[in-house]
Design an enzyme around this catalytic site. Structure first.
Site, PDB file in Angstrom:
ATOM      1  N   SER A  17      40.069  43.066  30.753  1.00 29.58           N
ATOM      2  CA  SER A  17      40.738  42.634  29.519  1.00 29.58           C
ATOM      3  C   SER A  17      39.862  41.739  28.651  1.00 29.58           C
ATOM      4  O   SER A  17      40.066  41.664  27.437  1.00 29.58           O
ATOM      5  CB  SER A  17      42.039  41.907  29.854  1.00 29.58           C
ATOM      6  OG  SER A  17      41.780  40.722  30.586  1.00 29.58           O
ATOM      7  N   GLU A 103      42.551  32.880  36.651  1.00 29.21           N
ATOM      8  CA  GLU A 103      42.010  33.534  37.835  1.00 29.21           C
ATOM      9  C   GLU A 103      42.890  33.300  39.060  1.00 29.21           C
ATOM     10  O   GLU A 103      42.420  33.363  40.185  1.00 29.21           O
ATOM     11  CB  GLU A 103      40.589  32.993  38.051  1.00 29.21           C
ATOM     12  CG  GLU A 103      39.795  33.553  39.208  1.00 29.21           C
ATOM     13  CD  GLU A 103      39.914  32.692  40.445  1.00 29.21           C
ATOM     14  OE1 GLU A 103      39.957  33.274  41.534  1.00 29.21           O
ATOM     15  OE2 GLU A 103      39.989  31.469  40.324  1.00 29.21           O
TER      16      GLU A 103
END
Length: 216
Positions: A17, A103
């Site tokens: 992305s 993350e």
């Protein structure tokens, strides 16, 4: 060739992305590719393109040595195309914190050299976020292309429909460079587009502001 980032610069490699949704505070964007990895839609997404009850799928990188042990029937490309971003020096710590928050769904930090499209230019040492096969979100059972495409077509999470992620990624890779491609993603995109044509449904608006996971 050095495999460590220069203390004077911080570069990030995006292969998912981040290609079309870049990180904040970058001052250079360079398309390029890495070697020694395979890109696959084998990372579960419980917080963006799916839910804990019905996880979606996003991409991760798998080292060639690990991939060769997985008995994968999908075609593997020689290189992985993506984008190297240089982060403005005063903003590096801020961006690192931003990326660490993104993350949270199984990705860990690695360092890779990114080869620029112009072979006369040197590689760029970058940070990359990878969901390795030993992380809890990695999909251990390798699905067929048809089954994986159907799963992506049916999945949706807080950031929107999973198929939107796939088709954005496919388009972004094709636009990077005349040589850029990804056969695994192209095959999934073709199947999903056929399902969309058969189903007759376009994309829905995401329920929240999109903030993708760092399957970089």
């Amino acid at each position: 060739m050095t495999t460590e980032q220069s203390p004077d610069e911080y570069w990030l490699f995006g292969y998912g992305s981040l290609i079309w949704k870049p990180p904040p505070h970058y001052d250079r964007r360079i398309p390029g590719y890495i070697k020694g990895y395979v890109r696959r839609f084998w990372q579960s997404s419980e917080d963006h393109r799916g839910t804990p009850e019905a996880p979606g799928r996003v991409v991760t990188l798998i080292s060639r040595s690990n991939w060769e042990k997985l008995n994968d029937h999908h075609e593997a490309d020689d290189v992985i195309w993506g984008v190297a971003y240089r982060i403005e020096k005063p903003k590096v710590e801020e961006v690192k914190k931003y990326l660490d928050i993104r993350e949270i769904n199984g990705y860990s930090i690695h360092t890779v050299p990114v080869h620029q499209a112009d072979p006369t230019l040197p590689p760029i040492i970058t940070t990359v976020y990878i969901g390795t096969p030993d992380n809890p979100q990695f999909v251990k059972d390798i699905p067929s292309a048809d089954d994986l495409a159907r799963h992506i077509f049916d999945s949706r999470g807080p950031s929107g429909e999973n198929r939107e992620y796939l088709l954005h990624l496919h388009a972004a890779i094709m636009e990077l460079h005349p040589r850029s491609r990804d056969n695994h993603i192209a095959e999934l995109a073709e199947i999903v587009n056929m399902l969309i044509a058969r189903d007759g449904r376009g994309f829905s608006d995401p329920s929240t502001d999109e903030q993708e996971e760092v399957e970089s």
